[in-house]
Write a protein that holds these residues in place. Structure first.
Motif, short mmCIF file in Angstrom:
data_model
loop_
_atom_site.label_atom_id
_atom_site.label_comp_id
_atom_site.label_asym_id
_atom_site.label_seq_id
_atom_site.Cartn_x
_atom_site.Cartn_y
_atom_site.Cartn_z
N THR A 1 1.25 -1.36 -0.11
CA THR A 1 -0.17 0.18 -0.52
C THR A 1 0.87 1.05 -0.13
O THR A 1 1.82 1.02 0.57
CB THR A 1 -1.35 0.44 1.85
N LEU A 2 0.65 2.15 -1.09
CA LEU A 2 1.60 3.35 -0.81
C LEU A 2 0.79 4.17 -0.08
O LEU A 2 0.09 4.43 -0.09
CB LEU A 2 1.38 3.80 -2.68
N ARG A 3 1.59 4.79 0.96
CA ARG A 3 1.29 5.68 1.81
C ARG A 3 1.75 6.91 1.75
O ARG A 3 1.31 7.76 2.36
CB ARG A 3 1.36 4.96 3.50
N GLY A 4 3.61 6.63 1.06
CA GLY A 4 3.68 8.56 1.30
C GLY A 4 4.99 8.56 0.21
O GLY A 4 5.71 7.83 0.41
N LEU A 5 5.83 9.42 1.36
CA LEU A 5 7.41 9.95 1.38
C LEU A 5 8.17 9.98 2.19
O LEU A 5 6.87 10.17 3.53
CB LEU A 5 7.38 11.19 0.76
N MET A 6 8.61 9.71 2.88
CA MET A 6 10.20 9.53 3.52
C MET A 6 11.90 10.85 2.91
O MET A 6 11.75 10.46 1.29
CB MET A 6 10.72 8.23 4.03
N THR A 7 11.85 11.36 3.66
CA THR A 7 13.22 11.92 3.32
C THR A 7 13.44 11.98 4.03
O THR A 7 14.27 12.33 5.73
CB THR A 7 13.28 13.56 2.90
N ASP B 1 -0.88 9.33 2.39
CA ASP B 1 -1.61 10.10 3.53
C ASP B 1 -0.33 10.89 4.79
O ASP B 1 -0.25 11.12 5.47
CB ASP B 1 -2.33 9.69 4.38
N THR B 2 0.96 10.11 4.20
CA THR B 2 2.18 10.01 5.19
C THR B 2 3.52 10.51 4.51
O THR B 2 4.36 10.19 3.68
CB THR B 2 2.52 8.72 6.27
#
Length: 232
Positions: free
Chosen positions: A157-163, A196-197
């Motif tokens: 499930t695609l929830r968003g991005l991290m950096t 959402d993240t």
């Protein structure tokens, strides 16, 4: 020296203060306790006062802790370190979230190796927003293609991005990076309902990250103290 429980209270207060400062609800920001190199006993101590989400960078270390904490049913494990192909099977089987996906091969392997009896693996794409050669992550213009692959995978499930922004950037440069991530996240969330993240911000930059729209801050040092160096 403050206890780990007192430090958790301080971090939660910092998150609440940052949210109030930027007209956000405190519950809109999730605290991820980054427990790499710290013992299972420290995780247990935080769990007992309500912390549930924990992030690990090193697979073997994480698996050992998970074995020691099997009685804590509500623990939510996030894998946040670079992913080697030969470790995807264990990551797929033993984590609820993976925040460091940055290439197609890893997406395919995680999807194929996620056990059918478990819920879909929650996935964030790691973005190398400052184009640092020493860091993992994709360039901003590569996000859309990877997002489409994850969204099409039946066990992910695609929830968003991290950096992880550049460590030595000035506050102005840091803000530019955070703002660029927020724009990427906004575009992605408008395209995919599941997104959402935005995992952005660590011990030293919680307030700035929350101001720029982070929904999850990854905090290690401010909770657990300085870390020992470790290689895997």
């Amino acid at each position: 020296m403050n206890s780990i429980v007192e430090r958790l209270k301080e971090v939660r207060q910092q998150i609440e203060s940052a949210c109030n400062q930027h007209n956000r609800r405190p519950e809109s920001v999730q605290l991820l306790a980054v427990s790499k190199t710290k013992p299972a006993s420290a995780i247990r101590e935080l769990y007992e006062v309500g912390q549930r989400h924990f992030g690990e960078n090193y697979l073997q270390e994480a698996l050992e802790k998970q074995q020691q904490l099997t009685d804590l049913d509500a623990l939510v494990w996030h894998f946040i370190g670079p992913i080697q192909s030969n470790k995807t099977r264990d990551i797929a089987a033993h984590f609820a979230w993976v925040q460091s996906v940055d290439r197609s091969k890893i997406i395919r392997r995680l999807n194929e190796q996620r056990p059918a009896e478990l819920p879909p693996l929650q996935v964030l794409i790691q973005v190398n927003i400052d184009d640092e050669q020493s860091k993992s992550g994709v360039a901003p213009d590569e996000v859309a293609a990877l997002a489409a692959e994850i969204a099409a995978a039946d066990r992910l499930t695609l929830r968003g991005l991290m950096t992880i922004p550049a460590a030595h950037a000035s506050e102005a440069q840091q803000q530019q990076s955070f703002n660029a991530m927020q724009r990427l996240f906004s575009a992605l969330s408008s395209q995919y309902e599941s997104v959402d993240t935005l995992s952005m911000g660590m011990s030293q930059d919680i307030t700035a990250a929350i101001g720029a729209g982070s929904t999850m801050v990854r905090v290690g040092t401010a909770l657990f103290g300085a870390r020992a160096s470790k290689k895997e």
